[in-house]
Scaffold this motif. Structure first.
Motif, short mmCIF file in Angstrom:
data_model
loop_
_atom_site.label_atom_id
_atom_site.label_comp_id
_atom_site.label_asym_id
_atom_site.label_seq_id
_atom_site.Cartn_x
_atom_site.Cartn_y
_atom_site.Cartn_z
N ARG A 73 4.29 -3.09 3.10
CA ARG A 73 3.98 -4.42 2.58
C ARG A 73 3.23 -5.26 3.61
NH1 ARG A 73 6.08 -9.82 4.27
NH2 ARG A 73 5.73 -11.19 2.48
N PHE A 74 2.25 -6.03 3.12
CA PHE A 74 1.48 -6.94 3.95
C PHE A 74 1.45 -8.31 3.29
CE2 PHE A 74 -0.10 -2.68 4.56
CZ PHE A 74 -0.22 -2.55 5.93
N ARG A 107 -5.65 0.03 4.70
CA ARG A 107 -6.31 0.63 3.54
C ARG A 107 -7.52 1.46 3.97
NH1 ARG A 107 -6.63 1.14 -1.77
NH2 ARG A 107 -8.70 1.12 -2.73
N GLN A 108 -8.25 0.99 4.96
CA GLN A 108 -9.37 1.76 5.48
C GLN A 108 -8.88 3.12 5.98
OE1 GLN A 108 -11.00 0.58 9.26
NE2 GLN A 108 -13.08 1.16 8.65
N LEU A 118 0.83 -1.20 0.00
CA LEU A 118 0.00 0.00 0.00
C LEU A 118 0.87 1.25 0.00
CD1 LEU A 118 -2.76 -1.03 2.58
CD2 LEU A 118 -2.77 -1.30 0.09
N GLY A 119 0.34 2.31 -0.56
CA GLY A 119 1.09 3.56 -0.68
C GLY A 119 1.43 3.81 -2.13
N GLU A 120 2.61 4.35 -2.39
CA GLU A 120 3.05 4.58 -3.76
C GLU A 120 3.13 3.26 -4.52
OE1 GLU A 120 3.65 7.47 -5.35
OE2 GLU A 120 2.92 8.49 -3.54
N VAL A 122 -7.54 10.12 2.87
CA VAL A 122 -7.44 10.76 1.56
C VAL A 122 -8.80 11.17 1.03
CG1 VAL A 122 -6.75 10.40 -0.85
CG2 VAL A 122 -5.32 9.53 1.00
N GLN A 123 -9.82 10.37 1.30
CA GLN A 123 -11.14 10.61 0.74
C GLN A 123 -12.21 10.64 1.85
OE1 GLN A 123 -11.10 7.20 -1.77
NE2 GLN A 123 -10.48 8.34 -3.57
#
Length: 301
Positions: free
Chosen positions: A251-252, A267-268, A137-139, A274-275
């Protein structure tokens, strides 16, 4: 540079996630609002992929169904006035974004064997590989790698604790293991702590020279009685340099229950940060994912 062709090996049985994977492929397990596989596809497209080569197994037809159009479902949603949800479903069709080729791997002969099956569909001098289990997750990791890539073989890498080095392939750096791109002379596969040449561990993102296909063609079985991709890369180092790449994302291991849960929570948090105005949409997606293990999300702009 863009990575025009990306290989997605998804034929694994998902034994670490049983009984969840008894009927549903591990790649369709939800990471909050979308499945693991969708995150991998999004990353590949972000890196410039115009062709996805999906190495799957005939026992996992849901993989193909997820990545292809669902016109009946979309039409039904539109008829019910659920236009936004219909667009969300349409966005999960990878065929809308690039060419998708499905190849069956009939036997579990290893990652090297799976990647080797893509040979005839790779026209470029180099290509990408994403292992969806390694959710980053991320870039976009593959995009970051593509920007730094200068030829040869490049593998994503992260620092791990000394207590964890025996779980990974560990890079053997040439000189100090500093900087984002580290020239390496090879790997030590799952070494004991006292034998580890560094704490720089390989994870599931690769940009490979297509010369690796020649090595894979003649590669003998290695650990676990399987054809190992890292063995072929090691043999190719006489002709191609190897670099480890420190990526900026998190990383996961989504091949485990703990990894899936941690990735979903991360991610939540990312989406809500962000949104924040899309809370209702995200919540709806999460509920759908928990219900059918195949949650979907909008393709990022």
């Amino acid at each position: 540079m863009d990575i025009s062709t990306v290989v997605l090996p998804v034929a694994g049985q998902g034994t670490r996630l049983l009984p969840l994977t008894k009927a549903t492929p591990k790649e369709l397990m939800p990471v909050f609002d979308r499945p693991v596989l969708q995150l991998a596809v999004d990353e590949a497209i972000d890196a410039g992929a115009r062709r996805l080569v999906v190495i799957t197994h005939d026992s996992k037809p849901a993989i193909r169904e997820f990545l292809t159009d669902s016109p009946d479902l979309v039409q039904d949603l539109q008829a019910k006035g659920k236009t936004a949800l219909a667009e969300t479903v349409k966005a999960t069709s990878a065929e809308r974004w690039c060419e998708v080729i499905f190849i069956d791997q009939p036997e579990p002969l290893g990652l090297g064997h799976a990647v080797g099956l893509a040979r005839e569909y790779v026209d470029e001098a180099s290509f990408g590989v994403i292992l969806p289990d390694d959710c980053i997750l991320g870039e976009g990791c593959l995009t970051e790698m593509a920007q730094a890539y200068r030829g040869g073989h490049m593998i994503a890498a992260m620092e791990v604790a000394e207590s964890d080095v025996s779980k990974y392939g560990i890079f053997q750096p040439e000189g100090a293991a500093t900087g984002q791109v580290v020239r390496s002379s090879g790997f030590v596969e799952k070494p004991a702590v006292e034998d580890a040449p560094s704490r720089l561990a390989a994870v599931g993102r690769y940009i490979l020279s297509r010369t690796v296909f020649d090595r894979l063609r003649s590669q003998n079985k290695g650990a676990g009685g399987e054809i190992q991709l890292t063995d072929a890369i090691g043999r190719d180092m006489a002709d191609q340099p190897l670099h480890a790449f420190r990526f900026s994302g998190q990383r996961f291991d989504c091949g485990t229950q703990d990894g899936l849960l941690a990735a979903a929570q991360a991610r939540q948090a990312l989406l809500q940060d962000v949104q924040p105005t899309r809370e209702a949409t995200v919540s709806d997606g999460a509920v759908a994912g928990l219900l059918n293990s195949m949650a979907v999300g909008l393709k990022p702009a």
